[in-house]
Design a protein around this motif. Structure first.
Motif, PDB file in Angstrom:
ATOM      1  N   MET B 100       1.477  -4.403 -12.229  1.00  0.00           N
ATOM      2  CA  MET B 100       2.017  -4.045 -10.917  1.00  0.00           C
ATOM      3  C   MET B 100       2.705  -2.675 -10.966  1.00  0.00           C
ATOM      4  O   MET B 100       2.606  -1.895 -10.024  1.00  0.00           O
ATOM      5  CB  MET B 100       3.019  -5.098 -10.425  1.00  0.00           C
ATOM      6  N   VAL B 104       0.726  -0.619  -8.158  1.00  0.00           N
ATOM      7  CA  VAL B 104       1.358  -0.494  -6.845  1.00  0.00           C
ATOM      8  C   VAL B 104       1.488   0.969  -6.405  1.00  0.00           C
ATOM      9  O   VAL B 104       1.003   1.336  -5.334  1.00  0.00           O
ATOM     10  CB  VAL B 104       2.722  -1.219  -6.805  1.00  0.00           C
ATOM     11  N   ILE B 199      -4.681  -4.205  -3.810  1.00  0.00           N
ATOM     12  CA  ILE B 199      -3.510  -3.565  -3.228  1.00  0.00           C
ATOM     13  C   ILE B 199      -3.927  -2.421  -2.317  1.00  0.00           C
ATOM     14  O   ILE B 199      -3.425  -2.264  -1.208  1.00  0.00           O
ATOM     15  CB  ILE B 199      -2.573  -3.083  -4.356  1.00  0.00           C
ATOM     16  N   SER B 203      -3.167  -2.355   1.691  1.00  0.00           N
ATOM     17  CA  SER B 203      -2.263  -1.298   2.149  1.00  0.00           C
ATOM     18  C   SER B 203      -2.966  -0.406   3.170  1.00  0.00           C
ATOM     19  O   SER B 203      -2.365   0.000   4.160  1.00  0.00           O
ATOM     20  CB  SER B 203      -1.798  -0.434   0.983  1.00  0.00           C
ATOM     21  N   VAL B 241       2.765  -4.387   3.200  1.00  0.00           N
ATOM     22  CA  VAL B 241       2.580  -3.861   1.848  1.00  0.00           C
ATOM     23  C   VAL B 241       3.100  -4.854   0.820  1.00  0.00           C
ATOM     24  O   VAL B 241       2.443  -5.142  -0.184  1.00  0.00           O
ATOM     25  CB  VAL B 241       3.284  -2.496   1.695  1.00  0.00           C
ATOM     26  N   ILE B 242       4.276  -5.432   1.105  1.00  0.00           N
ATOM     27  CA  ILE B 242       4.815  -6.424   0.163  1.00  0.00           C
ATOM     28  C   ILE B 242       3.868  -7.615   0.067  1.00  0.00           C
ATOM     29  O   ILE B 242       3.593  -8.122  -1.018  1.00  0.00           O
ATOM     30  CB  ILE B 242       6.225  -6.876   0.592  1.00  0.00           C
ATOM     31  N   VAL B 245       1.037  -6.614  -2.124  1.00  0.00           N
ATOM     32  CA  VAL B 245       1.468  -6.535  -3.522  1.00  0.00           C
ATOM     33  C   VAL B 245       1.562  -7.937  -4.123  1.00  0.00           C
ATOM     34  O   VAL B 245       1.109  -8.190  -5.245  1.00  0.00           O
ATOM     35  CB  VAL B 245       2.825  -5.804  -3.623  1.00  0.00           C
TER      36      VAL B 245
END
Lengths: 283, 331
Positions: B100, B104, B199, B203, B241-242, B245
């Protein structure tokens, strides 16, 4: 006045740096795809011959092919799709057509989304417990069922999404000429959503054709030609796993060839699926 | 008006079948279809319930024998039948964290590139390429990691890391010891490559959902592209986004084959990231078919239960966040 230009300059500089970073990140991300495909082609292509598709897996040190794992994978994938697709389509139908706003649908949607990304090895353990442990031996059926469990959430998701996109006017038109609801769904809604639903099934096939973890302790592996689904069945991913970790050079090169075959099949499936989806959008 | 229905049910009007009978049959078909689809939807719930029940059932012997100590014991000895899960849990968490940490920021920057900088005609090809990266089966990452990536790291990257971090107190422990090539660090990097597409694509979708009016207003005030991204796009898209993730994290935690190839399968917790370790999924994949004895098998299933519970929580949080975002966009 003296500060303003330097403030502009520093903002511009910071902007240039971060924009450069985002260029770099994209190049970095794409380079992996290129690197992986290049190595696969380089290593796998040399081993690609007719023998790969016509001969059985060899003992170490002998020549051979991948016929039995290829057949095993095809058979188990087919059965998994035959089990998983109808189940997924029916569940998706309920969620989009009958219970679009009810409690059951939102619960199922939530759980389905979790199953969609649940670790596949856990699905293998589940099928081991309910089938292998009960039957007392590993079997092709268990392998097919564990793949079917992976197919279901993919198909449920796309079916629901695609049926939701079908305009209600079509449904109303069908109802107005006296078509019962079940026939309206089968004759009108399914037809309107067909391309998208096929895309979902293709994506599901792409997903399971490379799955290894759930097959390790359900279908196990088989050195020999066997299509008996009550016995262990070889599959391409498991054979790649076994051969790649072996110390024998010719097993390793067969593993690369197998990896190339799987990757090409998966990429072809996902590109076809995308083309179908794009076609639908443009029409 | 019933003609269409009659034709659809495959009965020609010429047969002069009683109209009421046909309608009755159609009504029954309708009810049956509705119930069949409902049953299929319930089956999805049954599958999840089945997974949980079978895992709990299978892990009962181990949990009964070891109790809570299963969660924090490091020993993993099939000969003396002593099992503890902390080493695989540690490996799973640390490899996912490394993944991550890399994926990320890189994923967010790629998404930024795709939504703000990239020329229109290039967006689709790059987006598709990133999604193809997501479609490559994990075993391919595994074989590639073992034969290409790990030797490369061993020869060039790891010696370099050992030399430059050697004099720095904390980092010297993290990057200590001989460069094996395989180990926690390599597994984390491979996982980073694998979760990057997830991701990125989420995103990107979330960034695209930011109303253009907001961005245009910021540009109109004279903001640079970076300032728009940092102070307008990111705050607006934060929840999504969270969620993305967390979805990537769920994948990384449960990933099996790619990790199994390159982790080294050593049941111990080492201070160094370069040392071999193991993860929950790699342990199960490596040992399950060879496990003899009920307690051994049961301990492995208990590991599977722990993994499922961890990923379930992570994925549930991810979905709740994404659902919240959808609700807001819907308004």
């Amino acid at each position: 006045m003296a500060r303003a230009p330097s403030l502009y300059a520093s903002r511009r500089r910071r902007n240039a740096i971060t924009m450069g970073l985002s260029f770099g990140a994209t190049a970095f991300g794409l380079s992996w795809l290129v690197l992986i495909l290049a190595v696969l082609l380089w290593e796998g292509f040399s081993g690609l011959s007719l023998a790969v598709f016509t001969e059985m897996t060899p003992p170490p040190g002998a020549a051979g092919g991948l016929l039995n794992p290829i057949m095993g994978s095809l058979v188990m994938t087919t059965i998994a799709v035959l089990i998983g697709t109808p189940l997924g389509i029916l569940a998706g139908t309920y969620m989009a057509e009958y219970g679009r706003y009810d409690k059951l649908t939102s619960v199922v949607r939530f759980i389905n989304d979790i199953l969609l990304s649940a670790p596949s090895i856990v699905i293998g353990l589940f099928v081991y417990e309910i089938m292998v442990a009960q039957m007392g031996h590993f079997s092709g059926w268990a392998g097919a069922v564990s793949l079917a469990v992976i197919v279901v959430p993919v198909v449920v998701r796309t079916t629901e999404d695609m049926l939701t996109l079908v305009p209600d006017t079509l449904r109303e038109a069908a109802a107005s000429i006296g078509l019962p609801r079940s026939l309206m769904i089968q004759k009108v809604a399914y037809r309107a959503a067909r391309a998208g639903m096929i895309t979902g099934v293709l994506l599901a096939i792409a997903r399971i054709s490379g799955e290894t973890a759930p097959l390790l302790f359900t279908a196990l592996n088989n050195q020999f030609w066997s299509l008996d689904l009550n016995a262990p069945v070889a599959s391409l991913p498991v054979v790649i796993f076994q051969f790649a970790l072996s110390p024998y050079k010719d097993w390793q090169s067969l593993a690369w060839t197998g990896a190339l075959i799987i990757t090409m099949a998966v990429l072809a499936l996902s590109i076809i699926a995308r083309l179908l989806a794009a076609q639908r959008r443009s029409s | 008006m019933v003609d269409v229905a009659l034709q659809a049910s495959g009965i020609s009007i010429a047969e002069q079948i009683d109209r009421a009978k046909v309608l009755e049959r159609l009504r029954l078909g309708d009810v049956a279809f509705r119930h069949i689809t409902r049953a299929a939807a319930v089956t999805v719930l049954v599958i999840l319930g089945g997974i949980i029940v079978s895992l709990v059932w299978g892990s009962l012997p181990a949990l009964r024998t070891f109790g809570v100590s299963f969660l924090y014991e490091e020993v993993w000895n099939p000969v003396t039948e002593k099992f503890g899960a902390i080493a695989p849990i540690y490996g799973t968490v640390v490899t996912s964290l490394i993944a991550m940490l890399i994926a990320v920021p890189v994923g967010l920057f790629i998404a930024l590139f795709l939504t703000e900088l990239c020329p229109m005609w290039l967006r689709r090809p790059i987006g598709i390429a990133i999604e193809l990266l997501a479609g490559i089966p994990s075993i391919i990452y595994g074989i590639w990691g073992l034969f290409v990536f790990a030797p490369f790291l061993q020869q060039y990257v790891q010696p370099f890391l050992i030399t430059i971090f050697g004099p720095i107190p904390v980092l010297s422990t993290l990057f200590e010891g001989p460069p094996y090539g395989i180990g926690i660090f390599t597994a984390g990097l491979i996982l980073a490559i694998m979760v990057l597409p997830f991701i990125t694509s989420i995103s990107r979708d979330v960034f695209e959902a930011v109303p253009p009016v907001l961005k245009e207003a910021a540009y109109g005030l004279g903001c640079t592209t970076w300032e728009v991204a940092r102070y307008v796009v990111l705050p607006y898209a934060r929840v999504g986004v969270i969620g993305g993730v967390m979805l990537g994290l769920g994948r990384a935690l449960g990933e099996t084959m790619a990790v199994t190839f390159v982790i080294g399968n050593a049941h111990r917790i080492s201070g160094s990231l370069l040392a071999p370790g193991t993860t929950i999924s790699a342990t199960i994949a490596n040992e399950f078919t060879e496990a003899v004895g009920d307690l051994y098998t049961s301990s492995l299933i208990a590991l599977g239960l722990i993994l499922f519970l961890i990923t379930f929580v992570v994925l549930a949080i991810a979905r709740l966040m994404l659902m919240r975002l959808n609700a807001r966009v819907g308004v």
